[in-house]
Design a protein around this motif. Structure first.
Motif, PDB file in Angstrom:
ATOM      1  N   LYS A  13       0.752  41.161 -15.869  1.00 54.33           N
ATOM      2  CA  LYS A  13       0.456  41.100 -14.640  1.00 54.33           C
ATOM      3  C   LYS A  13       1.914  41.863 -13.337  1.00 54.33           C
ATOM      4  CE  LYS A  13      -0.109  35.397 -14.713  1.00 54.33           C
ATOM      5  NZ  LYS A  13      -0.932  35.758 -13.390  1.00 54.33           N
ATOM      6  N   ALA A  15       1.842  44.824 -14.070  1.00 56.23           N
ATOM      7  CA  ALA A  15       1.634  46.091 -14.283  1.00 56.23           C
ATOM      8  C   ALA A  15       0.062  46.426 -13.101  1.00 56.23           C
ATOM      9  CB  ALA A  15       0.253  46.524 -15.712  1.00 56.23           C
ATOM     10  N   ASN A  16      -0.525  45.288 -13.031  1.00 55.57           N
ATOM     11  CA  ASN A  16      -1.733  44.747 -11.781  1.00 55.57           C
ATOM     12  C   ASN A  16      -1.304  44.773 -10.390  1.00 55.57           C
ATOM     13  OD1 ASN A  16      -3.181  45.438 -13.798  1.00 55.57           O
ATOM     14  ND2 ASN A  16      -3.598  43.002 -14.915  1.00 55.57           N
ATOM     15  N   ASP A  17       0.307  44.484 -10.099  1.00 53.96           N
ATOM     16  CA  ASP A  17       0.493  43.925  -9.016  1.00 53.96           C
ATOM     17  C   ASP A  17       0.713  44.963  -8.532  1.00 53.96           C
ATOM     18  OD1 ASP A  17       1.275  42.679  -6.463  1.00 53.96           O
ATOM     19  OD2 ASP A  17       1.999  40.802  -7.332  1.00 53.96           O
ATOM     20  N   GLN A  18       0.527  45.959  -7.315  1.00 54.25           N
ATOM     21  CA  GLN A  18       0.927  47.052  -6.695  1.00 54.25           C
ATOM     22  C   GLN A  18       2.442  46.524  -6.048  1.00 54.25           C
ATOM     23  OE1 GLN A  18      -0.129  49.728  -7.700  1.00 54.25           O
ATOM     24  NE2 GLN A  18      -1.608  48.993  -8.928  1.00 54.25           N
ATOM     25  N   ARG A  19       3.018  45.408  -5.356  1.00 51.87           N
ATOM     26  CA  ARG A  19       3.502  45.269  -5.021  1.00 51.87           C
ATOM     27  C   ARG A  19       4.900  45.051  -6.019  1.00 51.87           C
ATOM     28  NH1 ARG A  19       1.221  38.928  -3.036  1.00 51.87           N
ATOM     29  NH2 ARG A  19       0.889  39.181  -5.741  1.00 51.87           N
ATOM     30  N   THR A  21       8.453  46.668  -7.463  1.00 55.26           N
ATOM     31  CA  THR A  21       8.713  47.333  -7.569  1.00 55.26           C
ATOM     32  C   THR A  21       9.699  47.458  -8.846  1.00 55.26           C
ATOM     33  OG1 THR A  21      11.028  46.764  -6.701  1.00 55.26           O
ATOM     34  CG2 THR A  21       9.259  47.526  -5.566  1.00 55.26           C
ATOM     35  N   TRP A  73       5.689  35.575  -4.727  1.00 54.48           N
ATOM     36  CA  TRP A  73       4.065  35.556  -5.586  1.00 54.48           C
ATOM     37  C   TRP A  73       3.479  35.625  -6.567  1.00 54.48           C
ATOM     38  CZ3 TRP A  73       6.287  41.471  -5.057  1.00 54.48           C
ATOM     39  CH2 TRP A  73       6.268  41.875  -4.526  1.00 54.48           C
ATOM     40  N   SER A 103      -5.968  40.863 -13.067  1.00 53.11           N
ATOM     41  CA  SER A 103      -6.148  40.809 -11.448  1.00 53.11           C
ATOM     42  C   SER A 103      -5.427  39.857 -10.759  1.00 53.11           C
ATOM     43  CB  SER A 103      -7.127  41.806 -10.802  1.00 53.11           C
ATOM     44  OG  SER A 103      -8.413  40.164 -10.717  1.00 53.11           O
ATOM     45  N   THR A 105      -2.317  36.889  -9.820  1.00 55.01           N
ATOM     46  CA  THR A 105      -1.177  37.170  -9.601  1.00 55.01           C
ATOM     47  C   THR A 105      -0.835  35.406  -9.480  1.00 55.01           C
ATOM     48  OG1 THR A 105      -0.487  37.757  -7.313  1.00 55.01           O
ATOM     49  CG2 THR A 105      -0.712  39.212  -9.039  1.00 55.01           C
TER      50      THR A 105
END
Length: 273
Positions: A13, A15-19, A21, A73, A103, A105
């Motif tokens: 999850k 890795a797929n979540d661009q938000r 950090t 999230w 994809s 989350t």
């Protein structure tokens, strides 16, 4: 609670979540460590100093921001405390039984109400395959072998390369030895002269033996040091300076009558004194 499946799905999850950090991941792993130490209770008490130390987050603002964003999230459920005497609470969502990890989350919390002792073999999590799987490694090895074979055909034999390197090394050593031989010799170590040698040198330079003895006694007493600091390198040069200074001293200390004796003047001795 199958924590291995939980962590695998959680990392997918992330890795797929661009938000997400690195600070979010570090904070979540610290929360998971505390959750594991409490044997996976539904809610855990958290302390800011402890979590910042575990997650290596140095800023309190960054810590608060990441904690709230993880809650927004739906990775955790954060319940802040309204009193400074009670700790804040965090509910950790379980991802060890979820099926959809591509994809979305949003967590699947349908199993949160079940007991932790339920069997975990009822469902198999779908984990995205890694890129470095077995087929990829085999294909890469085949390509590497073919490229290596082509390079071996085009490159000269290895034995010749070794000979060239060894000969180059011998030439380098030979050149270094030649440079050492052609390098200028080091300056010889200073050896103090004897009194007889000093007297002979002063006599050859039209000076007296008494001045020679004065020179020898002066430098013999101070260890042949120039100015009392540096070691003498050439005593003959120092002796010539000594002779010239002695001559200047004698001319300055002569009386006017003695100086006039050395002056050729045409005097008339018929005049009365």
């Amino acid at each position: 609670m199958n924590y291995i499946h939980h962590m695998e799905n959680t990392l997918v999850k992330f890795a797929n979540d661009q938000r997400v950090t690195p600070w979010h991941i570090s904070l979540y792993l610290s929360l998971f460590q505390i959750w594991n130490s409490t044997h996976f209770k539904k809610e855990i008490s958290i302390h800011r100093n402890e979590l910042m130390h575990l997650s290596k987050i140095g800023s309190a603002n960054t810590y608060s921001k990441c904690l709230k964003q993880l809650s927004d999230w739906k990775y955790i459920k954060y319940t802040p405390s309204k009193s400074r005497f009670t700790a804040s609470k965090v509910h950790m969502y379980r991802f060890d039984t979820t099926r959809d990890t591509t994809s979305n989350t949003t967590p699947d919390t349908s199993c949160d109400t079940t007991s932790d002792t339920s069997s975990d073999n009822t469902s198999v999590p779908l984990v995205r395959p890694y890129t470095n799987n077995i087929k990829h490694i085999i294909n890469y090895n085949k390509q590497y072998k073919t490229k290596e074979g082509e390079e071996k055909k085009s490159s000269p034999p290895l034995s010749k390369n070794k000979k060239d390197k060894s000969s180059f090394r011998k030439d380098e050593l030979h050149s270094s030895d030649m440079s050492k031989k052609t390098s200028p010799t080091k300056r010889k170590k200073f050896v103090p002269p004897e009194l007889k040698e000093v007297k002979t040198f002063f006599h050859e330079n039209k000076s007296s033996y008494q001045v020679a003895e004065m020179f020898f006694n002066h430098f013999e007493s101070n260890g042949w040091m120039v100015g009392g600091r540096s070691k003498m390198k050439n005593w003959k040069a120092a002796a010539r300076n000594w002779i010239s200074r002695n001559e200047q001293y004698q001319t300055q200390n002569q009386s006017p009558a003695q100086q006039r004796l050395h002056v050729n003047e045409n005097k008339d001795y018929s005049e009365p004194l």
